[in-house]
Design an enzyme around this catalytic site. Structure first.
Site, PDB file in Angstrom:
ATOM      1  N   LYS A  78     -38.249   6.198  29.919  1.00  0.00           N
ATOM      2  CA  LYS A  78     -37.670   5.633  28.693  1.00  0.00           C
ATOM      3  C   LYS A  78     -38.689   5.704  27.547  1.00  0.00           C
ATOM      4  O   LYS A  78     -39.891   5.529  27.777  1.00  0.00           O
ATOM      5  CB  LYS A  78     -37.248   4.185  28.964  1.00  0.00           C
ATOM      6  N   SER A 153     -29.706  -0.770  27.034  1.00  0.00           N
ATOM      7  CA  SER A 153     -30.355   0.137  26.128  1.00  0.00           C
ATOM      8  C   SER A 153     -30.940   1.385  26.797  1.00  0.00           C
ATOM      9  O   SER A 153     -31.232   2.356  26.114  1.00  0.00           O
ATOM     10  CB  SER A 153     -31.476  -0.592  25.381  1.00  0.00           C
ATOM     11  N   SER A 177     -30.544  -4.029  30.489  1.00  0.00           N
ATOM     12  CA  SER A 177     -30.665  -2.647  30.019  1.00  0.00           C
ATOM     13  C   SER A 177     -30.948  -1.593  31.079  1.00  0.00           C
ATOM     14  O   SER A 177     -30.851  -0.406  30.789  1.00  0.00           O
ATOM     15  CB  SER A 177     -31.738  -2.547  28.939  1.00  0.00           C
TER      16      SER A 177
HETATM   17  N1  GLN Z   1     -27.788  -5.395  25.792  1.00  0.00           N
HETATM   18  C1  GLN Z   1     -28.785  -6.405  25.750  1.00  0.00           C
HETATM   19  C2  GLN Z   1     -29.258  -6.588  24.335  1.00  0.00           C
HETATM   20  O1  GLN Z   1     -28.724  -5.998  23.476  1.00  0.00           O
HETATM   21  C3  GLN Z   1     -29.891  -6.084  26.691  1.00  0.00           C
HETATM   22  C4  GLN Z   1     -30.979  -5.281  26.110  1.00  0.00           C
HETATM   23  C5  GLN Z   1     -32.091  -5.025  27.083  1.00  0.00           C
HETATM   24  O2  GLN Z   1     -32.035  -5.398  28.258  1.00  0.00           O
HETATM   25  N2  GLN Z   1     -33.154  -4.427  26.588  1.00  0.00           N
HETATM   26  O3  GLN Z   1     -30.137  -7.339  24.066  1.00  0.00           O
END
Ligand code: GLN
Length: 476
Positions: A78, A153, A177
């Site tokens: 990532k 994400s 994410s």
């Molecule tokens: N979808 C969640 C957010 O928008 C999780 C993001 C994450 O785990 N980095 O914060």
């Protein structure tokens, strides 16, 4: 030809160590897929130009008899995890040209194991989002249905595994994410216990929530990568708590699966997801596990707690991007204008929204009303889980997401709808417990079979429990 579809890290490693294939041939096979599919899917932001040289080095290691279970294994990383000398942008304009000056601890470990890094994957900017639509470099399409999101994400990291563009990948998980995109793409995602894996070299989002986690095709591979990365690190003072936890032994014991029924009854969950969840419960029962209804009285507040604590921490963490220390710099007429221009133009809309939210809940007038209260409720949620695990429940299950992958653009203008997609995943980060998402079947939608996921959660340090239940569930 190497059959990538059937390949796992375990199988590939056996073949590599027996010299049935070379790391170079394996890397070439993945590069060939990437060349065909990445243009459209947009899962990689960059494919490294030295992949074959890395693979040759891995082949040499194997030839010298020093190869291990990860030597020559092609992984994708990532874009918020640092690899020395390579670009890392968190899919943001503000870090577009930033090159990492050191290796994240996980990268140091994987390099030593002889892993081959294929490239860096697309994500929501600074890991804020659930669809990869917040990337400054375009959305990552879902390889199973290209009209849909790959999740987020870590959408790029899930998509590369699903499209056979990498054997496995690393993502980061602050509120889901790793698990949510894994579920949307039909692969396995692990959010380890808070502190199990060092966060050194991971760009911070919500420091009390963040964990790096693997995305893989099998639970066995998830375990392999987890064990290669776990452990105390002097660069991360919150790491290593994992090793202090008593590892619960479950061998030979009848597993008890807890189902928070009341939580399932609230609105907004797809009927196909509920049906699939009931089928998963039956499957676990048929595997000889005991199913027990449980009560997590405060779990309904998880999302509210998360969307206070996370922006508070994110706004603090992102204050370092001021146009002076890293990346983008825009000139104004004075220092304040420099900040305003750099941050206003460098950060995307969602990042700016969360900085504002975070600054608000931390402001002196509202600190007690929001941030402090959220921390109190966070403790209540953690205690709910503690009680459940102390009562003899080994694993709590929920669906990973309330619906399968949604259409690109569907939620992009409605942040609250987007946040609701995190309803099942944020609790594990709030409580610091490990959680594993595994594919649990598909639902036919618009002529495509969209993957669904089942989430397993265990007590702190209970990854081994998750791996054994996950393997049983998938028949590994
Ligand atoms: N979808 C969640 C957010 O928008 C999780 C993001 C994450 O785990 N980095 O914060």
């Amino acid at each position: 030809m190497i059959d990538l579809k059937q390949l796992s890290i375990k199988k590939a490693s056996e073949m590599l160590l027996k010299k049935e294939i070379t790391a170079k041939a394996l890397a070439e096979a993945y590069l060939a897929v990437i060349a065909v599919r990445n243009k459209n899917i947009n899962a990689y932001l960059e494919v490294y130009d030295d992949v074959l040289a890395q693979a040759e080095a891995a082949d040499k290691l194997i030839a010298s008899g020093k190869g291990g279970p990860l030597t020559g294994i092609p992984l994708a990383i990532k874009d918020n995890i640092l690899i020395k000398g390579r670009r890392a942008s968190s899919a943001s304009k503000i870090l577009e040209h930033y090159k990492a000056t050191y290796d994240a601890t996980v990268i140091t470990k994987l390099k030593a194991a002889g892993v081959v890094f294929l490239g860096r994957t697309n994500m929501d900017e600074f890991a804020m989002g659930g669809s990869t639509e917040n990337s400054a470099y375009g959305v990552t399409k879902n390889p199973i249905d290209e009209t849909r999101v790959s999740g987020g994400s870590s959408g790029g990291s899930a998509a590369v595994v699903a499209m056979d563009g990498a054997l496995a990948s690393l993502g980061s998980d602050t509120g889901g994410s790793v698990r949510q995109p894994a579920s949307f793409c039909g692969v396995v995602g692990l959010k380890p216990t808070y502190g199990a894996i060092s966060r050194h070299g991971l760009m911070a989002m919500g420091s009390s929530l963040d964990q790096i986690g693997p995305i893989t095709k099998t639970v066995g591979d998830s375990e392999l990568l987890f064990k290669a990365m776990v452990g105390k690190d002097s660069f991360d003072s919150t790491s290593g708590t994992y090793e202090m936890l008593a590892q619960k032994k479950t061998a030979g014991k009848k597993m008890v699966i807890g189902v928070p029924r009341a939580f399932m009854k609230q609105g907004g969950i797809d009927s196909a997801v509920l049906q699939n969840f009931d089928e998963s419960i039956k499957k676990l029962q048929n595997l000889g596990m005991e199913i027990r209804d449980i009560d997590l009285p405060n779990i309904g507040y998880s999302l509210a707690v998360y969307y206070i604590i996370m922006p508070a921490e994110a706004s603090t963490n992102l204050s370092r991007f001021d146009g002076v220390k890293y990346g983008l710099h825009k000139d104004g007429n004075n220092l304040l204008q420099d900040y305003q221009k750099t941050r206003g133009q460098g950060f995307g809309k969602e990042v700016r929204r969360r900085i504002l939210l975070g600054a608000y809940v931390l402001s002196s007038g509202y600190y007690d009303a929001y941030y402090n209260k959220a921390n109190v409720v966070r403790r209540l949620i953690s205690d709910d889980f503690k009680k459940v695990f102390e009562s003899g429940v080994d694993v709590v299950i929920t669906p990973t997401t309330p619906a399968p992958a949604f259409i690109i653009g569907e939620k992009v203008n409605d942040p609250v709808q987007m946040y609701l997609a995190d309803i099942f995943t944020v609790t594990a980060n709030i409580a610091g417990i490990p959680a594993l998402s595994v594919p649990s079947g598909t639902v036919a939608t618009g002529g495509k079979e969209l993957p669904l996921g089942l989430q397993f959660m265990a007590t702190h340090g209970g990854e081994d429990i998750l791996f054994s239940v996950g393997k049983l569930f998938l028949g590994e």
